[in-house]
Design a protein around this motif. Structure first.
Motif, PDB file in Angstrom:
ATOM      1  N   CYS A  34       0.933  -1.191   0.074  1.00 51.38           N
ATOM      2  CA  CYS A  34      -0.095  -0.176   0.015  1.00 51.38           C
ATOM      3  C   CYS A  34       0.765   1.030   0.078  1.00 51.38           C
ATOM      4  O   CYS A  34       2.162   1.317   0.333  1.00 51.38           O
ATOM      5  CB  CYS A  34      -1.097  -0.071   1.250  1.00 51.38           C
ATOM      6  N   PHE A  35       0.289   2.280  -0.300  1.00 53.23           N
ATOM      7  CA  PHE A  35       0.948   3.485  -0.370  1.00 53.23           C
ATOM      8  C   PHE A  35       0.022   4.845   0.275  1.00 53.23           C
ATOM      9  O   PHE A  35      -1.033   4.949  -0.527  1.00 53.23           O
ATOM     10  CB  PHE A  35       1.131   4.139  -1.871  1.00 53.23           C
ATOM     11  N   TYR A  36       0.577   5.177   1.237  1.00 49.80           N
ATOM     12  CA  TYR A  36      -0.314   6.010   2.051  1.00 49.80           C
ATOM     13  C   TYR A  36      -0.034   7.590   1.795  1.00 49.80           C
ATOM     14  O   TYR A  36       0.988   8.107   1.851  1.00 49.80           O
ATOM     15  CB  TYR A  36       0.013   5.759   3.488  1.00 49.80           C
ATOM     16  N   VAL A  37      -1.147   8.435   1.257  1.00 48.80           N
ATOM     17  CA  VAL A  37      -0.822   9.388   0.875  1.00 48.80           C
ATOM     18  C   VAL A  37      -1.722  10.421   1.772  1.00 48.80           C
ATOM     19  O   VAL A  37      -3.218  10.045   2.012  1.00 48.80           O
ATOM     20  CB  VAL A  37      -1.535   9.955  -0.580  1.00 48.80           C
ATOM     21  N   ASN A  38      -1.261  11.499   2.622  1.00 51.24           N
ATOM     22  CA  ASN A  38      -2.171  12.218   3.362  1.00 51.24           C
ATOM     23  C   ASN A  38      -2.312  13.751   2.408  1.00 51.24           C
ATOM     24  O   ASN A  38      -1.468  14.255   2.131  1.00 51.24           O
ATOM     25  CB  ASN A  38      -1.265  12.666   4.531  1.00 51.24           C
ATOM     26  N   LEU A  39      -3.523  13.843   2.444  1.00 50.46           N
ATOM     27  CA  LEU A  39      -3.886  15.447   1.737  1.00 50.46           C
ATOM     28  C   LEU A  39      -4.595  16.159   2.532  1.00 50.46           C
ATOM     29  O   LEU A  39      -5.264  17.031   2.172  1.00 50.46           O
ATOM     30  CB  LEU A  39      -4.822  15.106   0.504  1.00 50.46           C
ATOM     31  N   ASP A  40      -4.697  15.990   3.747  1.00 49.48           N
ATOM     32  CA  ASP A  40      -4.818  17.011   4.969  1.00 49.48           C
ATOM     33  C   ASP A  40      -3.797  17.899   5.269  1.00 49.48           C
ATOM     34  O   ASP A  40      -3.128  17.346   6.116  1.00 49.48           O
ATOM     35  CB  ASP A  40      -5.559  16.234   5.978  1.00 49.48           C
ATOM     36  N   PRO A  41      -4.000  19.287   4.929  1.00 47.62           N
ATOM     37  CA  PRO A  41      -2.710  20.094   5.437  1.00 47.62           C
ATOM     38  C   PRO A  41      -2.520  20.315   6.581  1.00 47.62           C
ATOM     39  O   PRO A  41      -1.678  21.123   7.208  1.00 47.62           O
ATOM     40  CB  PRO A  41      -2.830  20.967   4.293  1.00 47.62           C
ATOM     41  N   ALA A  42      -3.523  20.105   7.539  1.00 42.33           N
ATOM     42  CA  ALA A  42      -3.701  20.508   8.781  1.00 42.33           C
ATOM     43  C   ALA A  42      -3.217  19.210   9.716  1.00 42.33           C
ATOM     44  O   ALA A  42      -3.171  19.460  11.071  1.00 42.33           O
ATOM     45  CB  ALA A  42      -4.946  20.887   9.246  1.00 42.33           C
ATOM     46  N   ALA A  43      -3.157  17.877   9.123  1.00 38.65           N
ATOM     47  CA  ALA A  43      -2.879  16.976   9.972  1.00 38.65           C
ATOM     48  C   ALA A  43      -1.658  16.907  10.711  1.00 38.65           C
ATOM     49  O   ALA A  43      -0.738  17.496   9.745  1.00 38.65           O
ATOM     50  CB  ALA A  43      -3.296  15.507   9.149  1.00 38.65           C
ATOM     51  N   GLU A  44      -1.299  16.551  12.111  1.00 37.19           N
ATOM     52  CA  GLU A  44       0.063  16.553  12.478  1.00 37.19           C
ATOM     53  C   GLU A  44       0.372  15.179  12.767  1.00 37.19           C
ATOM     54  O   GLU A  44       1.646  15.073  12.952  1.00 37.19           O
ATOM     55  CB  GLU A  44      -0.131  17.494  13.904  1.00 37.19           C
ATOM     56  N   SER A  45      -0.400  14.206  13.411  1.00 37.44           N
ATOM     57  CA  SER A  45       0.108  12.897  14.035  1.00 37.44           C
ATOM     58  C   SER A  45      -0.607  11.944  13.276  1.00 37.44           C
ATOM     59  O   SER A  45      -1.736  11.936  12.669  1.00 37.44           O
ATOM     60  CB  SER A  45      -0.234  13.001  15.462  1.00 37.44           C
ATOM     61  N   PHE A  46       0.367  10.913  12.915  1.00 34.50           N
ATOM     62  CA  PHE A  46      -0.322   9.627  12.209  1.00 34.50           C
ATOM     63  C   PHE A  46       0.307   8.280  12.985  1.00 34.50           C
ATOM     64  O   PHE A  46       1.315   8.441  13.360  1.00 34.50           O
ATOM     65  CB  PHE A  46       0.497   9.922  10.733  1.00 34.50           C
ATOM     66  N   ASP A  47      -0.597   7.165  12.875  1.00 31.70           N
ATOM     67  CA  ASP A  47      -0.101   5.786  13.376  1.00 31.70           C
ATOM     68  C   ASP A  47       0.783   5.361  12.361  1.00 31.70           C
ATOM     69  O   ASP A  47       1.732   4.668  12.905  1.00 31.70           O
ATOM     70  CB  ASP A  47      -1.292   5.173  13.301  1.00 31.70           C
ATOM     71  N   HIS A  48       0.599   5.785  11.211  1.00 32.83           N
ATOM     72  CA  HIS A  48       1.552   5.291  10.094  1.00 32.83           C
ATOM     73  C   HIS A  48       2.155   6.609   9.292  1.00 32.83           C
ATOM     74  O   HIS A  48       1.301   7.140   8.762  1.00 32.83           O
ATOM     75  CB  HIS A  48       0.863   4.318   9.385  1.00 32.83           C
ATOM     76  N   GLN A  49       3.321   6.658   9.323  1.00 30.98           N
ATOM     77  CA  GLN A  49       3.821   7.813   8.616  1.00 30.98           C
ATOM     78  C   GLN A  49       3.504   7.756   6.979  1.00 30.98           C
ATOM     79  O   GLN A  49       3.721   6.781   6.315  1.00 30.98           O
ATOM     80  CB  GLN A  49       5.508   7.641   8.640  1.00 30.98           C
ATOM     81  N   PRO A  50       3.062   8.849   6.676  1.00 32.49           N
ATOM     82  CA  PRO A  50       2.526   9.124   5.155  1.00 32.49           C
ATOM     83  C   PRO A  50       3.903   8.749   4.113  1.00 32.49           C
ATOM     84  O   PRO A  50       4.815   9.274   4.595  1.00 32.49           O
ATOM     85  CB  PRO A  50       1.900  10.341   4.959  1.00 32.49           C
ATOM     86  N   ASP A  51       3.335   8.105   3.054  1.00 35.88           N
ATOM     87  CA  ASP A  51       4.540   7.966   2.022  1.00 35.88           C
ATOM     88  C   ASP A  51       4.615   9.166   1.293  1.00 35.88           C
ATOM     89  O   ASP A  51       5.824   9.535   0.591  1.00 35.88           O
ATOM     90  CB  ASP A  51       4.130   6.692   1.080  1.00 35.88           C
ATOM     91  N   LEU A  52       3.437   9.807   1.081  1.00 34.66           N
ATOM     92  CA  LEU A  52       3.409  11.378   0.433  1.00 34.66           C
ATOM     93  C   LEU A  52       2.661  11.909   1.280  1.00 34.66           C
ATOM     94  O   LEU A  52       1.496  11.693   1.488  1.00 34.66           O
ATOM     95  CB  LEU A  52       2.828  10.969  -0.996  1.00 34.66           C
ATOM     96  N   ASP A  53       2.989  13.324   1.792  1.00 33.47           N
ATOM     97  CA  ASP A  53       2.308  14.189   2.660  1.00 33.47           C
ATOM     98  C   ASP A  53       2.155  15.572   2.015  1.00 33.47           C
ATOM     99  O   ASP A  53       3.218  16.263   1.561  1.00 33.47           O
ATOM    100  CB  ASP A  53       3.075  14.371   3.980  1.00 33.47           C
ATOM    101  N   ILE A  54       1.061  16.162   1.752  1.00 36.26           N
ATOM    102  CA  ILE A  54       0.848  17.379   1.345  1.00 36.26           C
ATOM    103  C   ILE A  54       1.570  18.586   1.830  1.00 36.26           C
ATOM    104  O   ILE A  54       1.905  19.390   1.186  1.00 36.26           O
ATOM    105  CB  ILE A  54      -0.756  17.767   1.060  1.00 36.26           C
ATOM    106  N   LYS A  55       1.831  18.266   3.399  1.00 28.93           N
ATOM    107  CA  LYS A  55       2.489  19.269   4.036  1.00 28.93           C
ATOM    108  C   LYS A  55       3.874  19.477   3.455  1.00 28.93           C
ATOM    109  O   LYS A  55       4.716  20.496   3.825  1.00 28.93           O
ATOM    110  CB  LYS A  55       2.561  18.873   5.481  1.00 28.93           C
ATOM    111  N   ASP A  56       4.489  18.511   2.675  1.00 26.28           N
ATOM    112  CA  ASP A  56       5.697  18.704   1.807  1.00 26.28           C
ATOM    113  C   ASP A  56       5.649  19.847   0.790  1.00 26.28           C
ATOM    114  O   ASP A  56       6.723  20.156   0.539  1.00 26.28           O
ATOM    115  CB  ASP A  56       6.366  17.356   1.550  1.00 26.28           C
ATOM    116  N   LEU A  57       4.569  20.009   0.438  1.00 31.71           N
ATOM    117  CA  LEU A  57       4.189  20.871  -0.623  1.00 31.71           C
ATOM    118  C   LEU A  57       3.580  22.140   0.188  1.00 31.71           C
ATOM    119  O   LEU A  57       3.995  23.563  -0.440  1.00 31.71           O
ATOM    120  CB  LEU A  57       3.248  20.376  -1.518  1.00 31.71           C
ATOM    121  N   ILE A  58       2.734  22.151   0.961  1.00 35.76           N
ATOM    122  CA  ILE A  58       2.145  23.339   1.409  1.00 35.76           C
ATOM    123  C   ILE A  58       1.344  22.969   2.694  1.00 35.76           C
ATOM    124  O   ILE A  58       0.889  21.610   2.722  1.00 35.76           O
ATOM    125  CB  ILE A  58       1.054  23.970   0.515  1.00 35.76           C
ATOM    126  N   SER A  59       1.248  23.699   3.823  1.00 38.04           N
ATOM    127  CA  SER A  59       0.609  23.515   4.886  1.00 38.04           C
ATOM    128  C   SER A  59      -0.437  24.509   5.336  1.00 38.04           C
ATOM    129  O   SER A  59      -0.333  25.848   4.967  1.00 38.04           O
ATOM    130  CB  SER A  59       1.800  23.503   6.195  1.00 38.04           C
TER     131      SER A  59
END
Length: 306
Positions: A34-59
């Motif tokens: 699986c590949f986990y993508v977080n598209l919530d720019p306000a999310a801060e904590s995760f049980d599994h670290q996202p493979d791709l996080d929108i916060k790397d682009l914009i928060s």
């Protein structure tokens, strides 16, 4: 070559991230990629670290600080910025094979799923033939505690139906956090919420109590047919009749479309998560594209063991 993904949506607090975490754990236990993508720019904590996080682009925090926007306006700006920089998604997802299930965790702001055309544009891009060509299934989570307040339940169901119509992709509606209503709602009553219809309002405990307090008829059929009077009249508004008629109109609208059914989810129950995953796989036809795995030669296995 198509890719496969699931978009996890729903209002704030519906348990989207918890479901994503449970789904990832279940996939890992069953040796699926699986590949986990977080598209919530306000999310801060995760049980599994996202493979791709929108916060790397914009928060969202940076947008609110620099642009002077509020949380909702800032979130819309973040997604508009994402649509202007879609290479951020393409570069990360392009190399994935059909063996991966792409899990996209979405934010909880409801306006994204109702009237703003941002998500349809994003879904169209992800599913367009070409480098990505992702077969998407949308899941819309609604907290199971909504069944206690039936007006609130129909409001959430209307939002789910709005998302279905807006996105135009295979769609699953899920009652999450089922563990919170165990012992509070009988199984027989709970089944009625899985296929919502307007008769749920006929025996709404809150409405019955209100009618009893006003000394009115509490018979379900009589209440359903109580359409007399001006809904804008002060007494109707202050007494709650206008609100009841609005609820019934919403419920009737949902029933007339007959589009929304629910699946039950208890994220702490592996069997429940597995059942939801099987529905997702069916929607995107995941297993039909998988190559059969070749069995290792017994002699070769014996040599390895020695």
């Amino acid at each position: 070559m198509s890719k496969y993904g699931v978009m996890v949506m729903g209002p704030a607090g519906a348990g989207k991230s918890t479901f994503c975490s449970a789904l990832i754990t279940h996939l890992q236990l069953n040796r699926r990629s699986c590949f986990y993508v977080n598209l919530d720019p306000a999310a801060e904590s995760f049980d599994h670290q996202p493979d791709l996080d929108i916060k790397d682009l914009i928060s969202l925090e940076d947008v609110m600080e620099e642009m002077g926007l509020g949380p909702n306006g800032g979130l819309v700006y973040c997604f508009e910025f994402l649509l202007e920089n879609l290479d951020f998604l393409t570069e990360a997802l392009d190399g994935l094979t059909e063996e991966y299930l792409i899990i996209i965790d979405m934010p909880g702001q409801i306006e994204l799923y109702t009237h703003i055309p941002i998500l349809p544009a994003l879904v169209k891009f992800l599913g367009a033939p070409g480098s990505l060509d992702i077969r998407l299934c949308a899941t819309y989570l609604l907290e199971a505690t909504f069944v206690v307040d039936r007006a609130k339940f129909f409001s959430g169901t209307l939002s789910a139906m709005s998302a279905m119509i807006l996105l135009e992709v295979p769609h699953l509606n899920i009652l999450s956090k089922m563990d919170l209503v165990k012992g509070q709602v009988r199984k027989r009553d709970l089944k009625r919420f899985l296929m919502p219809d307007s008769t749920l309002l006929d025996d709404d405990p809150a409405e019955i109590i209100q009618r009893q307090a006003l000394g009115e008829n509490v018979d379900g059929e009589a209440a359903a047919n109580d359409e007399d009077g001006d809904p804008y009249e002060r007494g109707a508004v202050m007494g709650g009749k206008s609100f009841q008629r609005l609820n019934r109109a919403v419920a009737t609208l949902i029933e007339s479309y007959s589009m929304v059914n629910y699946l039950k989810l208890d994220a702490s129950d592996e069997d429940s998560v597995g059942a939801i995953l099987s529905y997702i796989d069916d929607c995107i036809q995941f297993h039909e594209a998988q190559e059969p795995k070749e069995l290792k030669d017994e002699d070769e296995e014996g040599e390895v063991e020695e």
